[in-house]
Motif scaffolding. Sequence first.
Motif, short mmCIF file in Angstrom:
data_model
loop_
_atom_site.label_atom_id
_atom_site.label_comp_id
_atom_site.label_asym_id
_atom_site.label_seq_id
_atom_site.Cartn_x
_atom_site.Cartn_y
_atom_site.Cartn_z
N GLY A 8 9.59 88.49 -2.27
CA GLY A 8 10.90 87.95 -1.90
C GLY A 8 11.88 87.74 -3.03
O GLY A 8 13.02 87.34 -2.80
N GLY A 9 11.45 87.99 -4.26
CA GLY A 9 12.37 87.82 -5.38
C GLY A 9 13.43 88.91 -5.39
O GLY A 9 13.40 89.86 -4.61
N GLY A 10 14.40 88.76 -6.30
CA GLY A 10 15.44 89.76 -6.42
C GLY A 10 16.60 89.30 -7.26
O GLY A 10 16.53 88.24 -7.91
N LEU A 11 17.65 90.11 -7.25
CA LEU A 11 18.88 89.82 -8.00
C LEU A 11 19.96 89.41 -7.01
O LEU A 11 20.28 90.18 -6.08
N VAL A 12 20.52 88.23 -7.20
CA VAL A 12 21.57 87.73 -6.32
C VAL A 12 22.67 87.09 -7.16
O VAL A 12 22.47 86.79 -8.34
N GLN A 13 23.81 86.87 -6.51
CA GLN A 13 24.91 86.18 -7.18
C GLN A 13 24.78 84.67 -6.98
O GLN A 13 24.13 84.20 -6.03
N ALA A 14 25.39 83.93 -7.87
CA ALA A 14 25.39 82.48 -7.75
C ALA A 14 25.93 82.06 -6.39
O ALA A 14 26.90 82.65 -5.89
N GLY A 15 25.27 81.08 -5.79
CA GLY A 15 25.65 80.60 -4.47
C GLY A 15 24.89 81.23 -3.33
O GLY A 15 24.94 80.73 -2.19
N ALA A 16 24.18 82.31 -3.62
CA ALA A 16 23.42 83.00 -2.58
C ALA A 16 22.09 82.30 -2.30
O ALA A 16 21.74 81.31 -2.95
N SER A 17 21.36 82.85 -1.34
CA SER A 17 20.06 82.31 -0.95
C SER A 17 18.99 83.38 -1.07
O SER A 17 19.27 84.57 -0.94
N LEU A 18 17.76 82.93 -1.29
CA LEU A 18 16.58 83.79 -1.27
C LEU A 18 15.45 83.01 -0.65
O LEU A 18 15.40 81.78 -0.75
N ARG A 19 14.51 83.74 -0.04
CA ARG A 19 13.31 83.13 0.50
C ARG A 19 12.10 83.82 -0.10
O ARG A 19 11.90 85.02 0.09
N LEU A 20 11.30 83.04 -0.83
CA LEU A 20 10.06 83.55 -1.39
C LEU A 20 8.92 83.27 -0.44
O LEU A 20 8.90 82.24 0.23
N SER A 21 7.96 84.19 -0.43
CA SER A 21 6.74 84.01 0.37
C SER A 21 5.53 84.18 -0.53
O SER A 21 5.57 84.93 -1.51
N CYS A 22 4.46 83.50 -0.17
CA CYS A 22 3.21 83.60 -0.90
C CYS A 22 2.08 83.68 0.11
O CYS A 22 1.83 82.72 0.85
#
Length: 124
Positions: A8-22
């Motif tokens: 779920g990682g990646g490159l995003v701009q400030a203010g964005a959202s990401l969801r990591l899974s394990c």
Amino acid sequence: QVQLVESGGGLVQAGASLRLSCAASERTFSSSAMAWFRQAPGKEREFAAGVSQTGARTGYADSVQGRFTISRDNAKNTVYLQMNRLKPEDTAVYYCAASTFRVVTTTPSHYNAWGQGTQVTVSS
């Protein structure tokens, strides 16, 4: 020993959202507290968020409190980290870890299984 695989990682701009899974390999996952740690270049690994064995209790670093949410699904042997309002200072490799305890602790030595890490990069 339980094996952990993050995604779920990646490159995003400030203010964005990401969801990591394990995803965990064993059902013993449900007997352990789980946590996400992160390590930025040149810095020590630090605790970001943790969740107790049952999911009833969570803990967060001050730097992510109110922006990150950790959760777990014991039926799926998976723990999640929802990251909102990301900042450039959140840039790091994020590691999932399984604890030797049932409650949340912030000390890396309390965790005896680690994933390989997933890169999160936040641009300004």
